[in-house]
Design a protein around this motif. Structure first.
Motif, PDB file in Angstrom:
ATOM      1  N   ASN A 321       0.840  -1.204   0.000  1.00  0.00           N
ATOM      2  CA  ASN A 321       0.000   0.000   0.000  1.00  0.00           C
ATOM      3  C   ASN A 321       0.869   1.246   0.000  1.00  0.00           C
ATOM      4  O   ASN A 321       0.614   2.213  -0.721  1.00  0.00           O
ATOM      5  N   VAL A 322       1.905   1.229   0.838  1.00  0.00           N
ATOM      6  CA  VAL A 322       2.853   2.349   0.885  1.00  0.00           C
ATOM      7  C   VAL A 322       3.553   2.509  -0.462  1.00  0.00           C
ATOM      8  O   VAL A 322       3.696   3.619  -0.993  1.00  0.00           O
ATOM      9  N   LEU A 323       3.992   1.392  -1.024  1.00  0.00           N
ATOM     10  CA  LEU A 323       4.688   1.426  -2.317  1.00  0.00           C
ATOM     11  C   LEU A 323       3.799   2.000  -3.411  1.00  0.00           C
ATOM     12  O   LEU A 323       4.227   2.876  -4.180  1.00  0.00           O
ATOM     13  N   LYS A 347      13.405   2.188 -16.591  1.00  0.00           N
ATOM     14  CA  LYS A 347      12.312   2.784 -15.816  1.00  0.00           C
ATOM     15  C   LYS A 347      12.270   2.219 -14.399  1.00  0.00           C
ATOM     16  O   LYS A 347      12.030   2.948 -13.426  1.00  0.00           O
ATOM     17  N   ILE A 348      12.525   0.909 -14.283  1.00  0.00           N
ATOM     18  CA  ILE A 348      12.549   0.274 -12.956  1.00  0.00           C
ATOM     19  C   ILE A 348      13.674   0.864 -12.116  1.00  0.00           C
ATOM     20  O   ILE A 348      13.492   1.200 -10.941  1.00  0.00           O
ATOM     21  N   ASP A 349      14.855   1.045 -12.709  1.00  0.00           N
ATOM     22  CA  ASP A 349      15.984   1.648 -11.984  1.00  0.00           C
ATOM     23  C   ASP A 349      15.677   3.089 -11.610  1.00  0.00           C
ATOM     24  O   ASP A 349      16.004   3.544 -10.496  1.00  0.00           O
ATOM     25  N   PHE A 350      15.058   3.826 -12.523  1.00  0.00           N
ATOM     26  CA  PHE A 350      14.707   5.232 -12.283  1.00  0.00           C
ATOM     27  C   PHE A 350      13.811   5.347 -11.052  1.00  0.00           C
ATOM     28  O   PHE A 350      14.023   6.193 -10.183  1.00  0.00           O
ATOM     29  N   ALA A 358      11.564   2.168   2.837  1.00  0.00           N
ATOM     30  CA  ALA A 358      10.549   1.130   3.039  1.00  0.00           C
ATOM     31  C   ALA A 358       9.937   0.704   1.709  1.00  0.00           C
ATOM     32  O   ALA A 358       9.792  -0.490   1.424  1.00  0.00           O
ATOM     33  N   ALA A 359       9.575   1.696   0.870  1.00  0.00           N
ATOM     34  CA  ALA A 359       8.961   1.381  -0.411  1.00  0.00           C
ATOM     35  C   ALA A 359       9.955   0.704  -1.346  1.00  0.00           C
ATOM     36  O   ALA A 359       9.594  -0.210  -2.099  1.00  0.00           O
ATOM     37  N   ALA A 360      11.219   1.153  -1.305  1.00  0.00           N
ATOM     38  CA  ALA A 360      12.241   0.568  -2.165  1.00  0.00           C
ATOM     39  C   ALA A 360      12.470  -0.898  -1.825  1.00  0.00           C
ATOM     40  O   ALA A 360      12.672  -1.731  -2.710  1.00  0.00           O
ATOM     41  N   GLY A 361      12.403  -1.230  -0.522  1.00  0.00           N
ATOM     42  CA  GLY A 361      12.573  -2.621  -0.111  1.00  0.00           C
ATOM     43  C   GLY A 361      11.467  -3.500  -0.658  1.00  0.00           C
ATOM     44  O   GLY A 361      11.711  -4.611  -1.140  1.00  0.00           O
ATOM     45  N   ALA A 362      10.240  -3.010  -0.583  1.00  0.00           N
ATOM     46  CA  ALA A 362       9.112  -3.766  -1.113  1.00  0.00           C
ATOM     47  C   ALA A 362       9.220  -3.913  -2.623  1.00  0.00           C
ATOM     48  O   ALA A 362       8.973  -4.993  -3.181  1.00  0.00           O
ATOM     49  N   PHE A 363       9.619  -2.844  -3.291  1.00  0.00           N
ATOM     50  CA  PHE A 363       9.741  -2.856  -4.751  1.00  0.00           C
ATOM     51  C   PHE A 363      10.813  -3.847  -5.185  1.00  0.00           C
ATOM     52  O   PHE A 363      10.623  -4.630  -6.123  1.00  0.00           O
ATOM     53  N   LYS A 364      11.940  -3.858  -4.470  1.00  0.00           N
ATOM     54  CA  LYS A 364      13.059  -4.731  -4.818  1.00  0.00           C
ATOM     55  C   LYS A 364      12.690  -6.211  -4.686  1.00  0.00           C
ATOM     56  O   LYS A 364      13.175  -7.055  -5.443  1.00  0.00           O
ATOM     57  N   LYS A 371       6.947  -5.695 -11.182  1.00  0.00           N
ATOM     58  CA  LYS A 371       7.463  -4.314 -11.205  1.00  0.00           C
ATOM     59  C   LYS A 371       6.969  -3.589 -12.464  1.00  0.00           C
ATOM     60  O   LYS A 371       6.523  -2.441 -12.405  1.00  0.00           O
ATOM     61  N   ALA A 372       7.050  -4.284 -13.585  1.00  0.00           N
ATOM     62  CA  ALA A 372       6.615  -3.680 -14.848  1.00  0.00           C
ATOM     63  C   ALA A 372       5.123  -3.386 -14.827  1.00  0.00           C
ATOM     64  O   ALA A 372       4.673  -2.339 -15.313  1.00  0.00           O
ATOM     65  N   GLN A 373       4.333  -4.292 -14.240  1.00  0.00           N
ATOM     66  CA  GLN A 373       2.890  -4.061 -14.174  1.00  0.00           C
ATOM     67  C   GLN A 373       2.548  -2.884 -13.262  1.00  0.00           C
ATOM     68  O   GLN A 373       1.625  -2.116 -13.541  1.00  0.00           O
ATOM     69  N   LEU A 374       3.300  -2.717 -12.186  1.00  0.00           N
ATOM     70  CA  LEU A 374       3.085  -1.578 -11.298  1.00  0.00           C
ATOM     71  C   LEU A 374       3.410  -0.252 -11.978  1.00  0.00           C
ATOM     72  O   LEU A 374       2.855   0.793 -11.627  1.00  0.00           O
ATOM     73  N   LEU A 375       4.300  -0.308 -12.953  1.00  0.00           N
ATOM     74  CA  LEU A 375       4.716   0.918 -13.654  1.00  0.00           C
ATOM     75  C   LEU A 375       3.984   1.096 -14.978  1.00  0.00           C
ATOM     76  O   LEU A 375       4.295   2.015 -15.734  1.00  0.00           O
ATOM     77  N   GLY A 376       3.009   0.238 -15.250  1.00  0.00           N
ATOM     78  CA  GLY A 376       2.287   0.309 -16.513  1.00  0.00           C
ATOM     79  C   GLY A 376       1.328   1.481 -16.578  1.00  0.00           C
ATOM     80  O   GLY A 376       1.363   2.398 -15.751  1.00  0.00           O
ATOM     81  N   ASP A 377       0.437   1.430 -17.569  1.00  0.00           N
ATOM     82  CA  ASP A 377      -0.515   2.525 -17.785  1.00  0.00           C
ATOM     83  C   ASP A 377      -1.343   2.773 -16.536  1.00  0.00           C
ATOM     84  O   ASP A 377      -1.768   1.840 -15.850  1.00  0.00           O
ATOM     85  N   ARG A 378      -1.560   4.051 -16.226  1.00  0.00           N
ATOM     86  CA  ARG A 378      -2.360   4.414 -15.056  1.00  0.00           C
ATOM     87  C   ARG A 378      -3.831   4.559 -15.459  1.00  0.00           C
ATOM     88  O   ARG A 378      -4.167   4.652 -16.632  1.00  0.00           O
ATOM     89  N   ASP A 379      -4.692   4.587 -14.437  1.00  0.00           N
ATOM     90  CA  ASP A 379      -6.105   4.842 -14.717  1.00  0.00           C
ATOM     91  C   ASP A 379      -6.297   6.345 -14.926  1.00  0.00           C
ATOM     92  O   ASP A 379      -5.339   7.118 -14.815  1.00  0.00           O
ATOM     93  N   PRO A 380      -7.517   6.814 -15.247  1.00  0.00           N
ATOM     94  CA  PRO A 380      -7.716   8.247 -15.521  1.00  0.00           C
ATOM     95  C   PRO A 380      -7.329   9.166 -14.363  1.00  0.00           C
ATOM     96  O   PRO A 380      -7.109  10.360 -14.570  1.00  0.00           O
ATOM     97  N   HIS A 381      -7.229   8.607 -13.147  1.00  0.00           N
ATOM     98  CA  HIS A 381      -6.863   9.426 -11.994  1.00  0.00           C
ATOM     99  C   HIS A 381      -5.373   9.332 -11.676  1.00  0.00           C
ATOM    100  O   HIS A 381      -4.909   9.882 -10.672  1.00  0.00           O
ATOM    101  N   GLY A 382      -4.606   8.618 -12.519  1.00  0.00           N
ATOM    102  CA  GLY A 382      -3.173   8.512 -12.290  1.00  0.00           C
ATOM    103  C   GLY A 382      -2.784   7.399 -11.338  1.00  0.00           C
ATOM    104  O   GLY A 382      -1.638   7.345 -10.873  1.00  0.00           O
TER     105      GLY A 382
END
Length: 551
Positions: A321-323, A347-350, A358-364, A371-382
């Motif tokens: 949730n934090v991530l 993009k993942i490194d960026f 805390a968020a970086a640990g979860a992401f790693k 990771k790629a799916q989390l960085l994919g297209d956003r919904d209309p609210h971002g």
């Protein structure tokens, strides 16, 4: 429709049941007023925002003398995602309006709220309604997700309605859609337009409910469709005895669908997001628990199983949730720089370099795929599109990693072969069960009765639905009664509060009492397909959730 199936032809002849008061008195039922109501929270703020609709009494219908009713011109929209039974809401509304006055008219605005704004509509006729009775889908007038929330939108709606002489709008939708209906009702009163607004509770997710709205329509049908599919997979798993099936089910904001399907089918594991949040379980803890179950069953010579996963699980895991919150903010602020990266790896490194510890640990800890799916297209609210995150595959990968470590120290390796599934759209447009056909028709008819009683700012309510239809009660509750204030997109806004799974409620407690036995053995139940004809205990049975809540 040029050609229909034999089942569809038979279903077109089904006559939905109504609550006794509507069966006997039709839409001329007398509205009896209860005590003044208040919102579920933030009473002062909601009262200020909705001065003309706040505190209105709940309504129950009883038989009384019929009255003369002028013809009503009403507009109806289907808003948000599809749910089985939407066409029967329109059919009940149409029949109710014609019952009030044969010269009443119903405008079907196309594509949801956008049709209301853009004045795109069709006239709903008896011939049209008859061709859609008891059918699934929203294709009579289609749906849309445009939000009715801006003053200029409300003004355009009022202008369009005035042009046609429309004096009532019926919004068939979920919590967000009916939040918009509540705001629209207040606008119409403030501007003295004479246009009334009534809502109907729709969502297969089951998260629009309270004392007066015992279930949202579509939940019954959708969960029975999913339970049939799950039962089929269980039968296959128990036959082949070599696969673990991880099944993700719709339900972003609540786990009602997953819990109901678990109660119907008895899987080896079912994750309930609300429990994960309450216990502050980490992703690693969830994976560890599932891995222990895989090992335990393997030691019992059962290298197979079925796991149910709610769609929105990832948002309920504290570190995730934090991530997600940080990713939403980061990608909104640095969108151009992020998009300028050469490839997904860059993009993942960026992103990883700009997250908190805390968020970086979860992401790693996540596989590159997630990771790629989390960085994919956003919904209309971002925001992250949670439904596109393959949580079922994430759990499989992480279990495989844990098993690799475990197997390194075992003489006999644990076998783990997996299959991933996502059941979502399969259930949203199914032909409604007898329950949903009856319930939806009753909701539409109740909405017409509320208009006949001169009400606005109400949601149609049909209660006591765990009992036979001969014991159902009809009425309505003020939309403001369900409202609270929530923080969304950096602002405090009034919204209808979502109903989450109650961990002290009987449905969850029943599941919790039985899950260890279900996990260890083969307690599978095979519900089979929805039955429309036959014994009432088969055709008209309610969901396990509804039965347990009112046992």
């Amino acid at each position: 429709m040029s050609k229909i199936s034999p089942l569809q032809k038979a279903r077109s002849e089904y006559s939905p049941k109504l609550p006794p008061v509507l069966q006997e008195c039709g839409p001329f039922a007398t509205a009896r007023l209860g005590e003044p109501t208040q919102s579920v929270a933030d009473q002062d703020a909601i009262r200020r925002l909705f001065p003309d609709t706040y505190g209105m009494p709940a309504v129950t219908f009883a038989c009384g003398e019929s009255f003369d009713c002028e013809p009503i011109k009403a507009g109806v929209i289907l808003s948000g995602g599809q749910a089985p039974g939407g066409h029967n809401v329109i059919a009940g509304l149409f029949d109710g309006l014609k019952g009030l006055n044969p010269d009443s008219q119903l405008f079907g605005f196309l594509g949801g709220p956008s049709g209301l704004i853009d004045d795109k509509y069709i006239m709903i006729t008896e011939e049209l309604v008859d061709s859609y009775r008891n059918t699934g889908g929203f294709d009579m007038i289609c749906s849309g997700r445009t939000k009715l929330e801006k003053t200029e939108q409300f003004a355009q709606v009022a202008t369009n309605c005035k042009k046609h002489g429309i004096t009532a709008i019926i919004v068939i939708g979920g919590d967000d859609s009916n939040t918009n209906a509540c705001t629209l009702a207040q606008y119409m009163l403030t501007e003295k337009t004479g246009i009334r607004v009534i809502g109907c509770p729709k969502t297969i997710d089951g998260d629009l409910k309270n004392e007066w709205i015992e279930v949202s329509f579509g939940f019954d049908t959708a969960t029975k469709v999913y339970a049939e599919l799950i039962g089929n997979i269980m039968r296959d798993a128990n036959s082949a005895r070599k696969y673990w099936h991880f099944i993700k089910l719709m339900g972003r904001s609540a786990s009602h669908i997953a819990l109901e399907c678990a109660l119907q089918t008895h899987p080896n594991a079912c994750i309930v997001s609300e429990e994960v949040a309450a216990k502050k379980m980490s992703l690693q803890e969830i994976v560890t628990d599932l891995t222990k179950l895989v090992v335990k069953r393997a030691d019992a010579k059962m290298n197979f199983g079925v796991v149910l996963i709610p769609e929105g699980l990832i948002e309920f895991i504290p570190e995730m949730n934090v991530l997600i919150a940080e990713l939403n903010d980061l990608l909104a602020k640095e969108e151009a720089a992020f998009n300028a990266q050469a490839d997904m790896s860059a993009k993942i490194d960026f992103v990883a370099q700009r997250l908190s510890a805390a968020a970086a640990g979860a992401f790693k800890s996540l596989p590159a795929m997630i990771k790629a799916q989390l960085l994919g297209d956003r919904d209309p609210h971002g925001n992250v599109q949670v439904s596109k995150i393959e949580t079922e595959k994430l759990l499989i990968v992480m279990i495989e990693e844990q098993l690799a470590i475990i197997n390194a120290g075992r003489e006999k390796a644990v076998k783990f072969s997996s299959q991933a599934h996502f059941f979502g759209y399969e259930g949203r447009c199914a032909a409604p069960s007898n329950f949903d056909a009856d319930y939806c028709y009753s909701l539409g008819y109740t909405a017409a009765a509320l208009l006949g009683a001169g009400k606005t700012g109400y949601m149609a309510s049909v209660r006591n639905v765990y009992a036979p239809a001969s014991e159902w009660a009809a009425g309505g509750i003020p939309l403001t009664m369900m409202m609270n204030i929530e923080r969304r997109h950096g602002k405090d806004v009034p919204v209808i509060r979502k109903a989450l799974v109650e961990l002290d409620g009987k449905p969850f407690k029943t599941f919790a009492t039985n899950r260890d036995a279900w996990g260890a053995g083969v307690e599978y139940v095979y519900p089979g397909p929805i039955q429309y004809f036959g014994p009432t205990e088969v055709c008209d049975r309610v969901t396990e959730t509804l039965a347990l809540e009112h046992a």
